[in-house]
Design a protein around this motif. Structure first.
Motif, PDB file in Angstrom:
ATOM      1  N   LYS A   1       7.435  12.093  -5.006  1.00  0.00           N
ATOM      2  CA  LYS A   1       7.102  13.029  -6.083  1.00  0.00           C
ATOM      3  C   LYS A   1       8.216  14.049  -6.295  1.00  0.00           C
ATOM      4  O   LYS A   1       8.978  14.360  -5.371  1.00  0.00           O
ATOM      5  CB  LYS A   1       5.799  13.775  -5.756  1.00  0.00           C
ATOM      6  CG  LYS A   1       4.568  12.887  -5.605  1.00  0.00           C
ATOM      7  CD  LYS A   1       3.356  13.731  -5.234  1.00  0.00           C
ATOM      8  CE  LYS A   1       2.102  12.885  -5.084  1.00  0.00           C
ATOM      9  NZ  LYS A   1       1.631  12.364  -6.380  1.00  0.00           N
ATOM     10  N   VAL A   2       8.292  14.585  -7.510  1.00  0.00           N
ATOM     11  CA  VAL A   2       9.178  15.706  -7.785  1.00  0.00           C
ATOM     12  C   VAL A   2       8.442  16.976  -7.385  1.00  0.00           C
ATOM     13  O   VAL A   2       7.389  17.286  -7.939  1.00  0.00           O
ATOM     14  CB  VAL A   2       9.572  15.766  -9.275  1.00  0.00           C
ATOM     15  CG1 VAL A   2      10.405  17.013  -9.551  1.00  0.00           C
ATOM     16  CG2 VAL A   2      10.346  14.510  -9.678  1.00  0.00           C
TER      17      VAL A   2
ATOM     18  N   PRO B   1       8.862  -0.550 -12.484  1.00  0.00           N
ATOM     19  CA  PRO B   1       7.733   0.233 -11.974  1.00  0.00           C
ATOM     20  C   PRO B   1       6.416  -0.493 -12.220  1.00  0.00           C
ATOM     21  O   PRO B   1       6.324  -1.375 -13.081  1.00  0.00           O
ATOM     22  CB  PRO B   1       7.810   1.521 -12.790  1.00  0.00           C
ATOM     23  CG  PRO B   1       8.409   1.091 -14.089  1.00  0.00           C
ATOM     24  CD  PRO B   1       9.381   0.001 -13.746  1.00  0.00           C
ATOM     25  N   ASN B   2       5.399  -0.103 -11.468  1.00  0.00           N
ATOM     26  CA  ASN B   2       4.061  -0.643 -11.708  1.00  0.00           C
ATOM     27  C   ASN B   2       3.465  -0.069 -12.986  1.00  0.00           C
ATOM     28  O   ASN B   2       2.656  -0.712 -13.657  1.00  0.00           O
ATOM     29  CB  ASN B   2       3.151  -0.335 -10.518  1.00  0.00           C
ATOM     30  CG  ASN B   2       3.642  -1.000  -9.244  1.00  0.00           C
ATOM     31  OD1 ASN B   2       4.319  -0.369  -8.434  1.00  0.00           O
ATOM     32  ND2 ASN B   2       3.341  -2.273  -9.070  1.00  0.00           N
TER      33      ASN B   2
ATOM     34  N   GLY C   1       0.799  -1.223   0.000  1.00  0.00           N
ATOM     35  CA  GLY C   1       0.000   0.000   0.000  1.00  0.00           C
ATOM     36  C   GLY C   1       0.826   1.265   0.000  1.00  0.00           C
ATOM     37  O   GLY C   1       0.274   2.374   0.023  1.00  0.00           O
ATOM     38  N   LEU C   2       2.154   1.134  -0.039  1.00  0.00           N
ATOM     39  CA  LEU C   2       3.041   2.299  -0.007  1.00  0.00           C
ATOM     40  C   LEU C   2       3.478   2.678  -1.410  1.00  0.00           C
ATOM     41  O   LEU C   2       3.983   1.843  -2.160  1.00  0.00           O
ATOM     42  CB  LEU C   2       4.276   2.003   0.845  1.00  0.00           C
ATOM     43  CG  LEU C   2       5.382   3.072   0.843  1.00  0.00           C
ATOM     44  CD1 LEU C   2       4.885   4.341   1.516  1.00  0.00           C
ATOM     45  CD2 LEU C   2       6.636   2.548   1.532  1.00  0.00           C
ATOM     46  N   THR C   3       3.286   3.936  -1.779  1.00  0.00           N
ATOM     47  CA  THR C   3       3.768   4.450  -3.063  1.00  0.00           C
ATOM     48  C   THR C   3       5.127   5.081  -2.838  1.00  0.00           C
ATOM     49  O   THR C   3       5.236   6.151  -2.247  1.00  0.00           O
ATOM     50  CB  THR C   3       2.795   5.472  -3.654  1.00  0.00           C
ATOM     51  OG1 THR C   3       1.514   4.861  -3.856  1.00  0.00           O
ATOM     52  CG2 THR C   3       3.313   6.000  -4.983  1.00  0.00           C
TER      53      THR C   3
ATOM     54  N   GLY D   1      13.815   8.602   2.562  1.00  0.00           N
ATOM     55  CA  GLY D   1      12.520   8.022   2.259  1.00  0.00           C
ATOM     56  C   GLY D   1      11.768   8.727   1.150  1.00  0.00           C
ATOM     57  O   GLY D   1      10.606   8.420   0.886  1.00  0.00           O
ATOM     58  N   ALA D   2      12.438   9.663   0.462  1.00  0.00           N
ATOM     59  CA  ALA D   2      11.765  10.422  -0.600  1.00  0.00           C
ATOM     60  C   ALA D   2      11.595   9.599  -1.877  1.00  0.00           C
ATOM     61  O   ALA D   2      10.824   9.974  -2.755  1.00  0.00           O
ATOM     62  CB  ALA D   2      12.544  11.703  -0.906  1.00  0.00           C
ATOM     63  N   GLY D   3      12.332   8.490  -2.012  1.00  0.00           N
ATOM     64  CA  GLY D   3      12.220   7.648  -3.204  1.00  0.00           C
ATOM     65  C   GLY D   3      13.338   7.813  -4.204  1.00  0.00           C
ATOM     66  O   GLY D   3      13.255   7.300  -5.325  1.00  0.00           O
ATOM     67  N   LYS D   4      14.420   8.471  -3.805  1.00  0.00           N
ATOM     68  CA  LYS D   4      15.500   8.787  -4.749  1.00  0.00           C
ATOM     69  C   LYS D   4      16.207   7.529  -5.263  1.00  0.00           C
ATOM     70  O   LYS D   4      16.362   7.340  -6.459  1.00  0.00           O
ATOM     71  CB  LYS D   4      16.512   9.730  -4.067  1.00  0.00           C
ATOM     72  CG  LYS D   4      15.907  11.000  -3.504  1.00  0.00           C
ATOM     73  CD  LYS D   4      16.945  11.898  -2.879  1.00  0.00           C
ATOM     74  CE  LYS D   4      17.640  11.271  -1.695  1.00  0.00           C
ATOM     75  NZ  LYS D   4      16.720  10.997  -0.558  1.00  0.00           N
ATOM     76  N   THR D   5      16.645   6.668  -4.344  1.00  0.00           N
ATOM     77  CA  THR D   5      17.347   5.457  -4.754  1.00  0.00           C
ATOM     78  C   THR D   5      16.421   4.506  -5.502  1.00  0.00           C
ATOM     79  O   THR D   5      16.822   3.862  -6.482  1.00  0.00           O
ATOM     80  CB  THR D   5      17.972   4.757  -3.533  1.00  0.00           C
ATOM     81  OG1 THR D   5      18.986   5.609  -2.971  1.00  0.00           O
ATOM     82  CG2 THR D   5      18.612   3.428  -3.927  1.00  0.00           C
ATOM     83  N   THR D   6      15.169   4.428  -5.065  1.00  0.00           N
ATOM     84  CA  THR D   6      14.197   3.588  -5.780  1.00  0.00           C
ATOM     85  C   THR D   6      14.033   4.081  -7.214  1.00  0.00           C
ATOM     86  O   THR D   6      13.969   3.290  -8.162  1.00  0.00           O
ATOM     87  CB  THR D   6      12.833   3.603  -5.069  1.00  0.00           C
ATOM     88  OG1 THR D   6      12.997   3.128  -3.733  1.00  0.00           O
ATOM     89  CG2 THR D   6      11.828   2.717  -5.784  1.00  0.00           C
TER      90      THR D   6
END
Length: 323
Positions: free
Chosen positions: A269-270, A97-98, A57-59, A81-86
């Motif tokens: 998000k950016v 990606p989904n 459930g986590l985006t 936790g901002a999603g940079k490495t992902t």
């Protein structure tokens, strides 16, 4: 590889500007780019659109649109936790990606495995270095070369097919080790290097593939301060050679010093884009790092308001628990 100082021949027989000149032109072109998330670039090398990655459930990543300008240094920053490495993993084929589309030099990368992405000229390093500890430094460097004839099962048995290429790769590797001040460690096991030296080795090994885009994931993490200036100089030299650099970093002094453009992520998000001096003063960036109430005096009334807003968000997400 030394920076180009002479014009290079084009396929049509004319001459192209030196790499340093092309890099200066690419930086100058950014002057007309809007300072807004998803801004169009004059000559993008990477274009990502609608990239979403969810874990249950986590985006983790939800990037509507992002373009990376060719020939410049772009910093990707944001809180933990901002999603940079992902996002790095998604672009380079280490994760899927989904939904969404992304391309490198106009070529779609959907379903392209990581090793093929690297062969195309898009090479990355890792926050936790991936050196091969039980191989020597020079052996680690040779591994980074692409299209090696001796990697085939049959051709490996005939040394005359690949010996010359290996010698050429060794010469190139030694030149890079000299450039990255690792030549004295040539015959040492990579596992014996310090954290900073491993970062240098990983960056040098990435250049064995002669990439057009170098992606660095927190190159300063765990690096001895004495080596930081050396790393900074090496990153700048990549740009002067005409390469594109995209790096993730938390060291804001480094970001201000070497980046031409900054992209800010928060909650996947950016949220902002622009030159370093503009981004650092952007309220959206300040809020992303420090929280939207960072500049308020937390009086009793303000504290109650913040708690009420937080409770309202919780109730909206879990309405069944409020009944």
């Amino acid at each position: 590889m030394p920076a180009e100082t002479e014009p290079t021949l084009t396929k049509g027989g004319g001459t192209a500007a030196p790499a340093a000149t092309r890099s200066a032109e690419a930086r100058a072109a950014l002057a007309g780019v809007e300072h807004e998330p998803g801004a169009k670039k004059p000559d993008p090398i990477v274009v990502a659109h609608g990239i979403r990655r969810q874990f249950g459930g986590l985006t983790a990543v939800d990037v509507e649109h992002l373009e990376i300008q060719k020939g410049v240094i772009t910093a990707l920053i944001g809180p933990n936790g901002a999603g940079k490495t992902t996002f790095f993993n998604l672009l380079t084929g280490f994760d899927r990606p989904n939904e969404g589309t992304w391309s490198f030099k106009g070529q779609a990368l959907d379903k392209v495995p990581a090793y093929k992405v690297a062969r195309m000229g898009m090479v990355r390093t890792f926050q936790l270095t991936k050196v091969l500890s039980r191989l020597t430094v020079i052996e680690n460097m040779r591994v980074g070369a692409t299209d090696q004839r001796g990697e085939g099962l049959l051709s490996a048995m005939f040394a005359w097919l690949w010996r010359g290429q290996e010698q050429d790769n060794t010469v190139k590797a030694d030149e890079l080790l000299e450039r990255f001040l690792l030549h004295k460690k040539r015959e040492d096991f990579a596992g014996s290097l310090s954290g900073g030296q491993r970062k240098l080795l990983e960056m040098a090994r990435a250049l064995m593939a002669d990439p057009e885009l170098v992606m660095l994931d927190e190159p300063m993490a765990g690096v001895n301060p004495a080596l930081k200036q050396s790393l900074l100089g090496h990153v700048k030299s990549l740009r002067e050679e005409g390469r594109t650099v995209l790096f993730v970093e938390h060291d804001m002094d480094m970001v201000r010093d070497i980046s031409d453009w900054v992209v800010v992520m928060a909650q996947g998000k950016v949220v902002a884009e622009g030159p370093p001096h503009t981004v650092m003063s952007d309220q959206r960036v300040i809020d992303a790092y420090l929280g939207s109430h960072h500049d308020q005096d937390l009086s009793e009334d303000v504290e109650e308001q913040i708690l009420a807003e937080a409770q309202a968000e919780i109730d909206a997400e879990h309405p069944e628990e409020t009944k």
